[in-house]
Each structure stands twice: as structure tokens, then as C-alpha cells.
Write a protein that holds these residues in place. Structure first.
Motif, PDB file in Angstrom:
ATOM      1  N   ILE A 249       8.950 -11.955  -1.159  1.00  0.00           N
ATOM      2  CA  ILE A 249       8.019 -10.933  -1.633  1.00  0.00           C
ATOM      3  C   ILE A 249       7.626 -11.225  -3.072  1.00  0.00           C
ATOM      4  O   ILE A 249       8.434 -11.701  -3.869  1.00  0.00           O
ATOM      5  CB  ILE A 249       8.615  -9.507  -1.490  1.00  0.00           C
ATOM      6  CG1 ILE A 249       7.532  -8.454  -1.738  1.00  0.00           C
ATOM      7  CG2 ILE A 249       9.811  -9.331  -2.382  1.00  0.00           C
ATOM      8  CD1 ILE A 249       7.895  -7.066  -1.269  1.00  0.00           C
ATOM      9  N   ASP A 250       6.361 -10.961  -3.378  1.00  0.00           N
ATOM     10  CA  ASP A 250       5.839 -11.133  -4.735  1.00  0.00           C
ATOM     11  C   ASP A 250       5.158  -9.836  -5.135  1.00  0.00           C
ATOM     12  O   ASP A 250       4.150  -9.446  -4.550  1.00  0.00           O
ATOM     13  CB  ASP A 250       4.851 -12.289  -4.773  1.00  0.00           C
ATOM     14  CG  ASP A 250       4.286 -12.532  -6.166  1.00  0.00           C
ATOM     15  OD1 ASP A 250       4.532 -11.712  -7.072  1.00  0.00           O
ATOM     16  OD2 ASP A 250       3.587 -13.542  -6.339  1.00  0.00           O
ATOM     17  N   THR A 251       5.728  -9.144  -6.140  1.00  0.00           N
ATOM     18  CA  THR A 251       5.176  -7.876  -6.614  1.00  0.00           C
ATOM     19  C   THR A 251       4.666  -7.985  -8.049  1.00  0.00           C
ATOM     20  O   THR A 251       4.386  -6.975  -8.678  1.00  0.00           O
ATOM     21  CB  THR A 251       6.236  -6.766  -6.547  1.00  0.00           C
ATOM     22  OG1 THR A 251       7.335  -7.126  -7.380  1.00  0.00           O
ATOM     23  CG2 THR A 251       6.725  -6.529  -5.138  1.00  0.00           C
ATOM     24  N   THR A 252       4.514  -9.195  -8.561  1.00  0.00           N
ATOM     25  CA  THR A 252       4.182  -9.374  -9.975  1.00  0.00           C
ATOM     26  C   THR A 252       2.786  -8.877 -10.350  1.00  0.00           C
ATOM     27  O   THR A 252       2.540  -8.584 -11.510  1.00  0.00           O
ATOM     28  CB  THR A 252       4.304 -10.851 -10.403  1.00  0.00           C
ATOM     29  OG1 THR A 252       3.469 -11.641  -9.553  1.00  0.00           O
ATOM     30  CG2 THR A 252       5.726 -11.339 -10.293  1.00  0.00           C
ATOM     31  N   ASN A 253       1.885  -8.764  -9.398  1.00  0.00           N
ATOM     32  CA  ASN A 253       0.519  -8.339  -9.710  1.00  0.00           C
ATOM     33  C   ASN A 253       0.229  -6.902  -9.298  1.00  0.00           C
ATOM     34  O   ASN A 253      -0.921  -6.542  -9.069  1.00  0.00           O
ATOM     35  CB  ASN A 253      -0.491  -9.295  -9.059  1.00  0.00           C
ATOM     36  CG  ASN A 253      -0.446 -10.664  -9.673  1.00  0.00           C
ATOM     37  OD1 ASN A 253      -0.340 -10.803 -10.876  1.00  0.00           O
ATOM     38  ND2 ASN A 253      -0.488 -11.686  -8.840  1.00  0.00           N
TER      39      ASN A 253
ATOM     40  N   GLN B 196       0.541  -7.277   3.197  1.00  0.00           N
ATOM     41  CA  GLN B 196       0.006  -7.060   1.866  1.00  0.00           C
ATOM     42  C   GLN B 196       0.066  -5.580   1.500  1.00  0.00           C
ATOM     43  O   GLN B 196       0.020  -4.706   2.366  1.00  0.00           O
ATOM     44  CB  GLN B 196      -1.455  -7.530   1.838  1.00  0.00           C
ATOM     45  CG  GLN B 196      -2.075  -7.544   0.476  1.00  0.00           C
ATOM     46  CD  GLN B 196      -3.466  -8.178   0.492  1.00  0.00           C
ATOM     47  OE1 GLN B 196      -3.971  -8.560   1.547  1.00  0.00           O
ATOM     48  NE2 GLN B 196      -4.064  -8.289  -0.660  1.00  0.00           N
ATOM     49  N   GLY B 197       0.160  -5.317   0.188  1.00  0.00           N
ATOM     50  CA  GLY B 197       0.067  -3.961  -0.342  1.00  0.00           C
ATOM     51  C   GLY B 197       1.196  -3.050   0.102  1.00  0.00           C
ATOM     52  O   GLY B 197       2.364  -3.441   0.176  1.00  0.00           O
TER      53      GLY B 197
ATOM     54  N   TYR C 116       9.507  -4.398   3.312  1.00  0.00           N
ATOM     55  CA  TYR C 116      10.587  -4.916   2.471  1.00  0.00           C
ATOM     56  C   TYR C 116      11.695  -3.878   2.326  1.00  0.00           C
ATOM     57  O   TYR C 116      12.879  -4.197   2.428  1.00  0.00           O
ATOM     58  CB  TYR C 116      10.049  -5.316   1.103  1.00  0.00           C
ATOM     59  CG  TYR C 116      11.092  -5.925   0.216  1.00  0.00           C
ATOM     60  CD1 TYR C 116      11.536  -7.222   0.433  1.00  0.00           C
ATOM     61  CD2 TYR C 116      11.639  -5.210  -0.834  1.00  0.00           C
ATOM     62  CE1 TYR C 116      12.506  -7.794  -0.373  1.00  0.00           C
ATOM     63  CE2 TYR C 116      12.610  -5.768  -1.652  1.00  0.00           C
ATOM     64  CZ  TYR C 116      13.035  -7.057  -1.417  1.00  0.00           C
ATOM     65  OH  TYR C 116      13.998  -7.610  -2.215  1.00  0.00           O
ATOM     66  N   SER C 117      11.316  -2.630   2.119  1.00  0.00           N
ATOM     67  CA  SER C 117      12.300  -1.554   2.008  1.00  0.00           C
ATOM     68  C   SER C 117      13.088  -1.401   3.304  1.00  0.00           C
ATOM     69  O   SER C 117      14.316  -1.266   3.289  1.00  0.00           O
ATOM     70  CB  SER C 117      11.600  -0.240   1.668  1.00  0.00           C
ATOM     71  OG  SER C 117      12.524   0.812   1.617  1.00  0.00           O
ATOM     72  N   GLN C 118      12.402  -1.445   4.435  1.00  0.00           N
ATOM     73  CA  GLN C 118      13.080  -1.324   5.725  1.00  0.00           C
ATOM     74  C   GLN C 118      14.071  -2.464   5.949  1.00  0.00           C
ATOM     75  O   GLN C 118      15.120  -2.279   6.550  1.00  0.00           O
ATOM     76  CB  GLN C 118      12.065  -1.302   6.870  1.00  0.00           C
ATOM     77  CG  GLN C 118      11.255  -0.044   6.926  1.00  0.00           C
ATOM     78  CD  GLN C 118      10.167  -0.107   7.981  1.00  0.00           C
ATOM     79  OE1 GLN C 118       9.602  -1.169   8.254  1.00  0.00           O
ATOM     80  NE2 GLN C 118       9.863   1.038   8.570  1.00  0.00           N
ATOM     81  N   LEU C 119      13.748  -3.641   5.464  1.00  0.00           N
ATOM     82  CA  LEU C 119      14.601  -4.808   5.672  1.00  0.00           C
ATOM     83  C   LEU C 119      15.771  -4.875   4.703  1.00  0.00           C
ATOM     84  O   LEU C 119      16.777  -5.514   5.002  1.00  0.00           O
ATOM     85  CB  LEU C 119      13.772  -6.095   5.544  1.00  0.00           C
ATOM     86  CG  LEU C 119      12.726  -6.320   6.633  1.00  0.00           C
ATOM     87  CD1 LEU C 119      11.824  -7.486   6.258  1.00  0.00           C
ATOM     88  CD2 LEU C 119      13.398  -6.563   7.974  1.00  0.00           C
TER      89      LEU C 119
ATOM     90  N   ASN D 206      -1.555  -5.679  -4.821  1.00  0.00           N
ATOM     91  CA  ASN D 206      -1.572  -7.125  -4.606  1.00  0.00           C
ATOM     92  C   ASN D 206      -0.217  -7.676  -4.181  1.00  0.00           C
ATOM     93  O   ASN D 206      -0.015  -8.890  -4.205  1.00  0.00           O
ATOM     94  CB  ASN D 206      -2.054  -7.840  -5.869  1.00  0.00           C
ATOM     95  CG  ASN D 206      -3.510  -7.582  -6.136  1.00  0.00           C
ATOM     96  OD1 ASN D 206      -4.303  -7.501  -5.210  1.00  0.00           O
ATOM     97  ND2 ASN D 206      -3.872  -7.418  -7.386  1.00  0.00           N
ATOM     98  N   THR D 207       0.697  -6.806  -3.801  1.00  0.00           N
ATOM     99  CA  THR D 207       2.000  -7.245  -3.313  1.00  0.00           C
ATOM    100  C   THR D 207       1.826  -8.015  -2.010  1.00  0.00           C
ATOM    101  O   THR D 207       1.038  -7.625  -1.150  1.00  0.00           O
ATOM    102  CB  THR D 207       2.924  -6.038  -3.079  1.00  0.00           C
ATOM    103  OG1 THR D 207       3.192  -5.428  -4.339  1.00  0.00           O
ATOM    104  CG2 THR D 207       4.236  -6.441  -2.427  1.00  0.00           C
ATOM    105  N   VAL D 208       2.563  -9.113  -1.878  1.00  0.00           N
ATOM    106  CA  VAL D 208       2.507  -9.934  -0.664  1.00  0.00           C
ATOM    107  C   VAL D 208       3.922 -10.207  -0.186  1.00  0.00           C
ATOM    108  O   VAL D 208       4.799 -10.576  -0.972  1.00  0.00           O
ATOM    109  CB  VAL D 208       1.784 -11.270  -0.931  1.00  0.00           C
ATOM    110  CG1 VAL D 208       1.821 -12.157   0.294  1.00  0.00           C
ATOM    111  CG2 VAL D 208       0.356 -11.032  -1.368  1.00  0.00           C
ATOM    112  N   LEU D 209       4.163  -9.997   1.102  1.00  0.00           N
ATOM    113  CA  LEU D 209       5.434 -10.327   1.746  1.00  0.00           C
ATOM    114  C   LEU D 209       5.135 -11.393   2.798  1.00  0.00           C
ATOM    115  O   LEU D 209       4.250 -11.211   3.636  1.00  0.00           O
ATOM    116  CB  LEU D 209       6.052  -9.093   2.399  1.00  0.00           C
ATOM    117  CG  LEU D 209       7.420  -9.321   3.029  1.00  0.00           C
ATOM    118  CD1 LEU D 209       8.338  -8.155   2.708  1.00  0.00           C
ATOM    119  CD2 LEU D 209       7.326  -9.497   4.525  1.00  0.00           C
TER     120      LEU D 209
END
Length: 58
Positions: A9-13, A38-39, A46-49, A17-20
Motif C-alpha cells: 500500500i502507498d498512502t504518501t499522496n 484505489q482511494g 487494507y484495514s480488513q486485512l 491517491n492511495t493505491v493497494l
């Protein structure tokens, strides 16, 4: 059947714009991208996992 997935996961933007990314390693150690989210959907998945469910015997 045994299968291993790689989750990244990338939440930097920011949230929108979050991408898993979901990948799978093949026998030759190559990574195959299986799916992408996305988003808000990416954050929810991600939270569920990653959050442990109490009362679920795993």
C-alpha cells in the motif's frame, strides 16, 4: 492448494491517491500483479486485512 499473496500500500499522496496492489510470486520468483485498488476502497481493504478480528479462531 497453497497460495501466497503480497500486499503493498502507498498512502504518501493522500487518501484519494492511495493505491493497494495485490501480487503473487510465481515459481520462478517473478511477481505477478493480481489486482489493484484505489482511494477509500484501498484503505478499507487494507484495514480488513491488517486489523485482528476478536473472536475469530485463526
Amino acid at each position: 492448494m497453497v497460495d501466497s499473496l503480497i500486499i503493498s500500500i502507498d498512502t504518501t499522496n493522500g487518501k484519494d491517491n492511495t493505491v493497494l496492489i495485490v501480487g503473487r510470486k510465481t515459481v520462478g520468483q517473478q511477481v505477478e500483479i493480481v489486482n489493484a485498488f484505489q482511494g477509500e476502497e484501498a484503505l478499507k481493504l487494507y484495514s480488513q486485512l491488517t486489523v485482528k478480528n476478536r473472536g475469530v479462531g485463526v
